[in-house]
Design a protein around this motif. Structure first.
Motif, PDB file in Angstrom:
ATOM      1  N   ASP A   1       8.556   4.772   2.140  1.00 47.27           N
ATOM      2  CA  ASP A   1       7.342   3.515   2.012  1.00 47.27           C
ATOM      3  C   ASP A   1       6.905   4.575   3.133  1.00 47.27           C
ATOM      4  N   LYS A   2       6.012   5.304   2.538  1.00 48.32           N
ATOM      5  CA  LYS A   2       5.040   6.897   3.133  1.00 48.32           C
ATOM      6  C   LYS A   2       4.317   5.849   4.404  1.00 48.32           C
ATOM      7  N   ILE A   3       3.836   4.874   4.207  1.00 48.00           N
ATOM      8  CA  ILE A   3       2.762   4.248   5.825  1.00 48.00           C
ATOM      9  C   ILE A   3       3.646   4.288   6.417  1.00 48.00           C
TER      10      ILE A   3
ATOM     11  N   THR B   1       4.027  15.031  -0.197  1.00 50.89           N
ATOM     12  CA  THR B   1       5.238  15.568  -1.187  1.00 50.89           C
ATOM     13  C   THR B   1       6.019  14.768  -1.126  1.00 50.89           C
ATOM     14  N   LYS B   2       5.563  13.933  -0.761  1.00 50.64           N
ATOM     15  CA  LYS B   2       6.667  12.125  -1.240  1.00 50.64           C
ATOM     16  C   LYS B   2       6.041  11.140  -2.301  1.00 50.64           C
ATOM     17  N   SER B   3       6.876  10.890  -3.057  1.00 50.13           N
ATOM     18  CA  SER B   3       6.113   9.682  -3.534  1.00 50.13           C
ATOM     19  C   SER B   3       6.179   8.360  -3.360  1.00 50.13           C
ATOM     20  N   GLY B   4       5.288   7.629  -3.445  1.00 46.94           N
ATOM     21  CA  GLY B   4       5.705   6.125  -3.249  1.00 46.94           C
ATOM     22  C   GLY B   4       6.444   5.412  -3.757  1.00 46.94           C
ATOM     23  N   LYS B   5       7.121   5.807  -4.830  1.00 42.33           N
ATOM     24  CA  LYS B   5       8.316   5.351  -5.614  1.00 42.33           C
ATOM     25  C   LYS B   5       9.271   5.853  -4.839  1.00 42.33           C
TER      26      LYS B   5
ATOM     27  N   PRO C   1       0.781  -1.112  -0.084  1.00 41.68           N
ATOM     28  CA  PRO C   1      -0.163  -0.111  -0.275  1.00 41.68           C
ATOM     29  C   PRO C   1       0.786   1.060  -0.405  1.00 41.68           C
ATOM     30  N   ASN C   2       0.216   2.024  -0.865  1.00 39.05           N
ATOM     31  CA  ASN C   2       1.007   3.517  -0.826  1.00 39.05           C
ATOM     32  C   ASN C   2       0.140   4.321  -0.521  1.00 39.05           C
ATOM     33  N   VAL C   3       0.438   5.895  -0.411  1.00 40.69           N
ATOM     34  CA  VAL C   3      -1.381   6.863   0.311  1.00 40.69           C
ATOM     35  C   VAL C   3      -0.535   7.810  -0.699  1.00 40.69           C
ATOM     36  N   MET C   4      -1.384   9.066  -0.824  1.00 41.32           N
ATOM     37  CA  MET C   4      -1.733  10.094  -1.172  1.00 41.32           C
ATOM     38  C   MET C   4      -2.598  11.128  -0.888  1.00 41.32           C
ATOM     39  N   ALA C   5      -2.320  12.397  -0.619  1.00 47.52           N
ATOM     40  CA  ALA C   5      -2.908  13.939  -0.693  1.00 47.52           C
ATOM     41  C   ALA C   5      -4.305  13.996  -1.818  1.00 47.52           C
ATOM     42  N   CYS C   6      -4.670  13.796  -1.234  1.00 42.09           N
ATOM     43  CA  CYS C   6      -5.790  14.463  -2.984  1.00 42.09           C
ATOM     44  C   CYS C   6      -6.731  15.449  -2.094  1.00 42.09           C
ATOM     45  N   SER C   7      -6.977  16.571  -2.915  1.00 39.82           N
ATOM     46  CA  SER C   7      -8.356  17.660  -2.865  1.00 39.82           C
ATOM     47  C   SER C   7      -9.042  17.715  -3.845  1.00 39.82           C
ATOM     48  N   TRP C   8      -8.700  17.179  -5.302  1.00 39.84           N
ATOM     49  CA  TRP C   8      -9.383  17.523  -6.379  1.00 39.84           C
ATOM     50  C   TRP C   8     -10.520  15.988  -5.763  1.00 39.84           C
ATOM     51  N   ILE C   9     -11.174  16.261  -5.315  1.00 43.72           N
ATOM     52  CA  ILE C   9     -12.315  15.034  -5.174  1.00 43.72           C
ATOM     53  C   ILE C   9     -13.719  15.434  -4.663  1.00 43.72           C
TER      54      ILE C   9
ATOM     55  N   VAL D   1     -12.734  11.502  -8.553  1.00 42.27           N
ATOM     56  CA  VAL D   1     -10.949  12.153  -8.517  1.00 42.27           C
ATOM     57  C   VAL D   1     -10.255  11.938  -9.338  1.00 42.27           C
ATOM     58  N   ALA D   2      -8.915  13.119  -9.887  1.00 39.26           N
ATOM     59  CA  ALA D   2      -8.627  13.366 -10.622  1.00 39.26           C
ATOM     60  C   ALA D   2      -6.951  13.600  -9.957  1.00 39.26           C
ATOM     61  N   ILE D   3      -6.010  12.381 -10.717  1.00 36.90           N
ATOM     62  CA  ILE D   3      -5.281  12.349 -10.404  1.00 36.90           C
ATOM     63  C   ILE D   3      -3.817  12.486 -11.189  1.00 36.90           C
ATOM     64  N   TRP D   4      -2.985  13.012 -10.848  1.00 38.04           N
ATOM     65  CA  TRP D   4      -1.481  13.713 -12.220  1.00 38.04           C
ATOM     66  C   TRP D   4      -1.310  12.640 -12.360  1.00 38.04           C
ATOM     67  N   LYS D   5      -0.603  12.560 -14.043  1.00 39.39           N
ATOM     68  CA  LYS D   5      -0.282  11.037 -14.269  1.00 39.39           C
ATOM     69  C   LYS D   5       1.301  10.901 -13.805  1.00 39.39           C
ATOM     70  N   GLU D   6       1.427  11.474 -13.642  1.00 41.95           N
ATOM     71  CA  GLU D   6       3.147  11.286 -12.432  1.00 41.95           C
ATOM     72  C   GLU D   6       2.820  10.981 -11.961  1.00 41.95           C
ATOM     73  N   ASN D   7       1.724  10.600 -10.848  1.00 40.77           N
ATOM     74  CA  ASN D   7       2.335  10.627  -9.227  1.00 40.77           C
ATOM     75  C   ASN D   7       2.060   8.480  -9.518  1.00 40.77           C
ATOM     76  N   TYR D   8       2.681   7.863  -8.419  1.00 42.24           N
ATOM     77  CA  TYR D   8       2.321   6.887  -8.389  1.00 42.24           C
ATOM     78  C   TYR D   8       1.052   6.282  -8.509  1.00 42.24           C
ATOM     79  N   THR D   9       0.108   7.114  -7.484  1.00 36.56           N
ATOM     80  CA  THR D   9      -0.847   6.413  -7.455  1.00 36.56           C
ATOM     81  C   THR D   9      -1.420   5.869  -8.272  1.00 36.56           C
ATOM     82  N   PHE D  10      -0.764   7.140  -9.335  1.00 34.82           N
ATOM     83  CA  PHE D  10      -1.694   6.723 -10.864  1.00 34.82           C
ATOM     84  C   PHE D  10      -1.550   4.862 -11.063  1.00 34.82           C
TER      85      PHE D  10
HETATM   86  C1  LIG Z   1      -3.262  18.743   0.294  1.00 32.96           C
HETATM   87  C2  LIG Z   1      -2.583  18.356  -1.301  1.00 32.96           C
HETATM   88  C3  LIG Z   1      -3.926  18.069  -1.613  1.00 32.96           C
HETATM   89  C4  LIG Z   1      -3.612  17.345  -3.236  1.00 32.96           C
HETATM   90  N1  LIG Z   1      -4.139  17.029  -3.974  1.00 32.96           N
HETATM   91  C5  LIG Z   1      -3.791  16.231  -5.035  1.00 32.96           C
HETATM   92  C6  LIG Z   1      -4.801  15.831  -6.352  1.00 32.96           C
HETATM   93  O1  LIG Z   1      -5.621  16.089  -5.709  1.00 32.96           O
HETATM   94  N2  LIG Z   1      -4.570  14.724  -6.758  1.00 32.96           N
HETATM   95  C7  LIG Z   1      -3.404  14.766  -7.303  1.00 32.96           C
HETATM   96  O2  LIG Z   1      -2.750  14.368  -7.954  1.00 32.96           O
HETATM   97  N3  LIG Z   1      -2.467  15.199  -6.304  1.00 32.96           N
HETATM   98  C8  LIG Z   1      -2.917  15.923  -5.328  1.00 32.96           C
HETATM   99  N4  LIG Z   1      -1.940  16.083  -4.220  1.00 32.96           N
HETATM  100  C9  LIG Z   1      -0.341  16.199  -5.181  1.00 32.96           C
HETATM  101  C10 LIG Z   1       0.156  14.495  -4.650  1.00 32.96           C
HETATM  102  O3  LIG Z   1      -0.530  14.182  -3.239  1.00 32.96           O
HETATM  103  C11 LIG Z   1       2.006  13.887  -4.826  1.00 32.96           C
HETATM  104  O4  LIG Z   1       2.362  14.039  -5.821  1.00 32.96           O
HETATM  105  C12 LIG Z   1       2.098  12.782  -4.165  1.00 32.96           C
HETATM  106  O5  LIG Z   1       3.447  13.088  -3.926  1.00 32.96           O
HETATM  107  C13 LIG Z   1       1.843  11.485  -4.792  1.00 32.96           C
HETATM  108  O6  LIG Z   1       2.218  10.653  -4.320  1.00 32.96           O
HETATM  109  P1  LIG Z   1       2.561   9.121  -4.604  1.00 32.96           P
HETATM  110  O7  LIG Z   1       3.561   9.614  -5.941  1.00 32.96           O
HETATM  111  O8  LIG Z   1       3.168   8.095  -4.166  1.00 32.96           O
HETATM  112  O9  LIG Z   1       1.131   8.682  -5.189  1.00 32.96           O
HETATM  113  C14 LIG Z   1      -2.348  17.449  -2.974  1.00 32.96           C
HETATM  114  C15 LIG Z   1      -0.733  17.183  -2.234  1.00 32.96           C
HETATM  115  C16 LIG Z   1      -0.866  18.344  -1.690  1.00 32.96           C
HETATM  116  C17 LIG Z   1      -0.362  18.021   0.016  1.00 32.96           C
END
Ligand SMILES: Cc1cc2nc3c(=O)[nH]c(=O)nc-3n(C[C@H](O)[C@H](O)[C@H](O)COP(=O)(O)O)c2cc1C
Length: 172
Positions: free
Chosen positions: A89-91, A82-86, A26-34, A46-55
């Motif tokens: 280990d954020k958990i 602010t850190k990537s699961g790549k 498991p990996n965890v990421m913050a998301c406010s575009w939901i 839920v909007a996820i940036w394509k560069e995120n590991y979560t994607f």
């Molecule tokens: C408060 C907050 C909200 C965020 N919301 C989003 C979001 O809605 N979508 C997104 O793709 N990234 C969002 N991010 C950025 C990701 O959480 C960030 O890129 C993260 O490092 C991704 O982790 P991962 O590479 O392990 O998936 C947000 C970051 C913060 C601090």
């Protein structure tokens, strides 16, 4: 006179922040575009940036959980955002307690006040993000009273957060 703004997305904030948890490891990421998009069945977008590991993790399994943090979890939220699961280990570094979700192939974060289990139904490519439309197949919280009265962690954009406490209702 109104002025043109550079970070225009901030005009649509503050927004509640959640923690998205996905992956067999498991990996965890913050998301406010939901946002909720349907009540019956209950669905979220839920909007996820394509560069995120979560994607990558959501693409692999098509399942994830949404975990609603209280303001006390701000430091973990910031690390998750602010850190990537790549790389880490954020958990582990956030010292989050997890357990397997009941109905999806993912984990839920026990430290959070509510957990929603989601199955991806559709996806839309939107600029540098992918918007997943997902059905919430199960959702639970630490008592509705508690969730209704809790302080919500809201993201203003960048490093800025705010919280609102006292709930109120219209008179009519
Ligand atoms: C408060 C907050 C909200 C965020 N919301 C989003 C979001 O809605 N979508 C997104 O793709 N990234 C969002 N991010 C950025 C990701 O959480 C960030 O890129 C993260 O490092 C991704 O982790 P991962 O590479 O392990 O998936 C947000 C970051 C913060 C601090």
């Amino acid at each position: 006179m109104k002025q043109r703004v550079s970070e225009a997305y901030r005009l649509l904030h503050p927004r509640p922040v959640v923690l998205i948890c996905a992956g067999e490891k498991p990996n965890v990421m913050a998301c406010s575009w939901i946002t909720p998009v349907s009540d019956e069945p209950f669905m979220v977008a839920v909007a996820i940036w394509k560069e995120n590991y979560t994607f990558k993790l959501i693409e692999e399994k098509g399942e994830f959980t949404v975990n609603v943090p209280q303001p006390e979890l701000l430091e973990a939220v910031w690390t998750a955002g602010t850190k990537s699961g790549k790389d880490v280990d954020k958990i582990e570094i956030c010292n989050l307690k997890i357990r397997r979700a009941k109905n999806v192939n993912a984990y839920v974060i026990e430290d959070c006040v509510a957990n929603l289990e989601c199955v991806v139904k559709e996806r839309v490519f939107a600029g540098e993000h992918v918007v997943y439309i997902a059905e919430v197949v199960d959702a639970y919280a630490e008592g509705f009273e508690k969730i209704w009265k809790r302080k919500i962690l809201l993201h203003l954009g960048g490093r800025d957060f705010v919280t609102f406490g006292e709930p109120f209702r219209p008179k009519n």
